[in-house]
Write a protein that holds these residues in place. Sequence first.
Motif, PDB file in Angstrom:
ATOM      1  N   GLN A 126      77.826  19.177   4.574  1.00  0.00           N
ATOM      2  CA  GLN A 126      78.989  19.982   4.233  1.00  0.00           C
ATOM      3  C   GLN A 126      78.810  20.554   2.831  1.00  0.00           C
ATOM      4  OE1 GLN A 126      82.694  17.754   4.125  1.00  0.00           O
ATOM      5  NE2 GLN A 126      83.792  19.483   4.989  1.00  0.00           N
ATOM      6  N   SER A 127      79.252  21.796   2.648  1.00  0.00           N
ATOM      7  CA  SER A 127      79.186  22.374   1.308  1.00  0.00           C
ATOM      8  C   SER A 127      80.374  21.883   0.485  1.00  0.00           C
ATOM      9  CB  SER A 127      79.166  23.900   1.370  1.00  0.00           C
ATOM     10  OG  SER A 127      80.412  24.388   1.799  1.00  0.00           O
ATOM     11  N   LEU A 128      80.173  21.785  -0.817  1.00  0.00           N
ATOM     12  CA  LEU A 128      81.202  21.294  -1.720  1.00  0.00           C
ATOM     13  C   LEU A 128      82.471  22.136  -1.626  1.00  0.00           C
ATOM     14  CD1 LEU A 128      82.191  19.450  -3.983  1.00  0.00           C
ATOM     15  CD2 LEU A 128      80.974  20.919  -5.607  1.00  0.00           C
ATOM     16  N   ASP A 129      82.334  23.443  -1.461  1.00  0.00           N
ATOM     17  CA  ASP A 129      83.527  24.287  -1.421  1.00  0.00           C
ATOM     18  C   ASP A 129      84.377  24.069  -0.168  1.00  0.00           C
ATOM     19  OD1 ASP A 129      81.856  25.612   0.365  1.00  0.00           O
ATOM     20  OD2 ASP A 129      82.093  27.582  -0.555  1.00  0.00           O
ATOM     21  N   GLN A 130      83.834  23.399   0.834  1.00  0.00           N
ATOM     22  CA  GLN A 130      84.595  23.074   2.050  1.00  0.00           C
ATOM     23  C   GLN A 130      85.102  21.639   2.058  1.00  0.00           C
ATOM     24  OE1 GLN A 130      81.658  23.861   5.034  1.00  0.00           O
ATOM     25  NE2 GLN A 130      82.168  26.041   5.175  1.00  0.00           N
ATOM     26  N   ALA A 131      84.602  20.814   1.157  1.00  0.00           N
ATOM     27  CA  ALA A 131      84.926  19.377   1.160  1.00  0.00           C
ATOM     28  C   ALA A 131      86.258  19.109   0.462  1.00  0.00           C
ATOM     29  CB  ALA A 131      83.811  18.592   0.470  1.00  0.00           C
ATOM     30  N   GLN A 132      87.014  18.185   1.032  1.00  0.00           N
ATOM     31  CA  GLN A 132      88.292  17.751   0.467  1.00  0.00           C
ATOM     32  C   GLN A 132      88.281  16.227   0.367  1.00  0.00           C
ATOM     33  OE1 GLN A 132      90.810  19.861  -0.501  1.00  0.00           O
ATOM     34  NE2 GLN A 132      89.424  21.541   0.007  1.00  0.00           N
ATOM     35  N   ALA A 133      88.654  15.712  -0.790  1.00  0.00           N
ATOM     36  CA  ALA A 133      88.657  14.258  -0.985  1.00  0.00           C
ATOM     37  C   ALA A 133      89.552  13.551   0.022  1.00  0.00           C
ATOM     38  CB  ALA A 133      89.089  13.920  -2.409  1.00  0.00           C
ATOM     39  N   ASP A 134      90.639  14.192   0.445  1.00  0.00           N
ATOM     40  CA  ASP A 134      91.554  13.521   1.377  1.00  0.00           C
ATOM     41  C   ASP A 134      90.945  13.307   2.760  1.00  0.00           C
ATOM     42  OD1 ASP A 134      91.756  16.114   2.394  1.00  0.00           O
ATOM     43  OD2 ASP A 134      93.867  16.349   1.870  1.00  0.00           O
ATOM     44  N   GLY A 135      89.773  13.877   3.019  1.00  0.00           N
ATOM     45  CA  GLY A 135      89.092  13.662   4.294  1.00  0.00           C
ATOM     46  C   GLY A 135      88.147  12.470   4.286  1.00  0.00           C
ATOM     47  N   PHE A 136      88.106  11.751   3.146  1.00  0.00           N
ATOM     48  CA  PHE A 136      87.157  10.642   2.995  1.00  0.00           C
ATOM     49  C   PHE A 136      87.846   9.408   2.449  1.00  0.00           C
ATOM     50  CE2 PHE A 136      84.760  14.583   2.676  1.00  0.00           C
ATOM     51  CZ  PHE A 136      83.748  14.357   3.600  1.00  0.00           C
ATOM     52  N   ASP A 137      87.238   8.247   2.735  1.00  0.00           N
ATOM     53  CA  ASP A 137      87.746   6.964   2.241  1.00  0.00           C
ATOM     54  C   ASP A 137      87.109   6.546   0.926  1.00  0.00           C
ATOM     55  OD1 ASP A 137      89.439   6.308   4.566  1.00  0.00           O
ATOM     56  OD2 ASP A 137      87.511   6.271   5.626  1.00  0.00           O
ATOM     57  N   ALA A 138      85.919   7.075   0.615  1.00  0.00           N
ATOM     58  CA  ALA A 138      85.200   6.690  -0.594  1.00  0.00           C
ATOM     59  C   ALA A 138      84.176   7.762  -0.937  1.00  0.00           C
ATOM     60  CB  ALA A 138      84.495   5.346  -0.403  1.00  0.00           C
ATOM     61  N   LEU A 139      83.690   7.698  -2.178  1.00  0.00           N
ATOM     62  CA  LEU A 139      82.689   8.638  -2.681  1.00  0.00           C
ATOM     63  C   LEU A 139      81.527   7.861  -3.273  1.00  0.00           C
ATOM     64  CD1 LEU A 139      81.764  11.515  -3.618  1.00  0.00           C
ATOM     65  CD2 LEU A 139      83.153  11.143  -5.670  1.00  0.00           C
ATOM     66  N   VAL A 140      80.295   8.300  -2.992  1.00  0.00           N
ATOM     67  CA  VAL A 140      79.090   7.731  -3.586  1.00  0.00           C
ATOM     68  C   VAL A 140      78.403   8.827  -4.402  1.00  0.00           C
ATOM     69  CG1 VAL A 140      76.810   6.724  -3.138  1.00  0.00           C
ATOM     70  CG2 VAL A 140      78.777   6.011  -1.761  1.00  0.00           C
ATOM     71  N   LEU A 141      78.036   8.478  -5.642  1.00  0.00           N
ATOM     72  CA  LEU A 141      77.341   9.394  -6.547  1.00  0.00           C
ATOM     73  C   LEU A 141      75.965   8.824  -6.871  1.00  0.00           C
ATOM     74  CD1 LEU A 141      80.306  10.073  -8.992  1.00  0.00           C
ATOM     75  CD2 LEU A 141      79.446  11.623  -7.219  1.00  0.00           C
ATOM     76  N   PRO A 142      74.908   9.336  -6.213  1.00  0.00           N
ATOM     77  CA  PRO A 142      73.564   8.883  -6.540  1.00  0.00           C
ATOM     78  C   PRO A 142      73.172   9.333  -7.948  1.00  0.00           C
ATOM     79  CG  PRO A 142      73.573  10.170  -4.507  1.00  0.00           C
ATOM     80  CD  PRO A 142      74.906  10.328  -5.154  1.00  0.00           C
ATOM     81  N   GLY A 143      72.151   8.688  -8.485  1.00  0.00           N
ATOM     82  CA  GLY A 143      71.683   9.054  -9.804  1.00  0.00           C
ATOM     83  C   GLY A 143      70.484   9.971  -9.776  1.00  0.00           C
TER      84      GLY A 143
END
Length: 181
Positions: A65-82
Amino acid sequence: MSTSNLKGRKIAVLATDGFEQSELTEPKRLLEEAGAQVTVIAPGDAQQITGWNKKDWGEKVDVDQSLDQAQADGFDALVLPGGVMNPDKLRQLPAAVGFVKAFGDAGKPIAAICHGPWTLINAGLVNGHRVTSWPSLRKDLENAGADWEDSEVVTDGQLITSRKPDDIPAFVDAVIRKLAA
């Protein structure tokens, strides 16, 4: 490693070119094995992003999914790799910082490893929290108001942070425990 069932849980992984290979692919694999649906999100219209594997370019990973289409309310958690390049690029993109901040504002778990906490700083989420990271970020995190410690994983409220690829098992276990709670 926790064997909790994360069936029905949706986890976003925000990354761009230059993510540390193992810090995206291994958590993704382990979270999927635990039953979660993992969605790789990237800025722009890239179909794939390229990892950094220790000292050179690594494998490509499909973008779901592209960032401009993503909404935080559609997910339970976020992972940020390094990796160094990946979070350095993301923390300069208002849309990426806004996406991370939306998870923070919603009180959802955010897991960041290695240099991933750089993006947490720009989203204003570390002040008053215990965190860990790759050692070179210590001063940046402390200057942003975090209490930094050298541990394989630190969970403080909604934030889950780890230092490096060797910490991935503990990192993913902490994410699974947080989502299963």
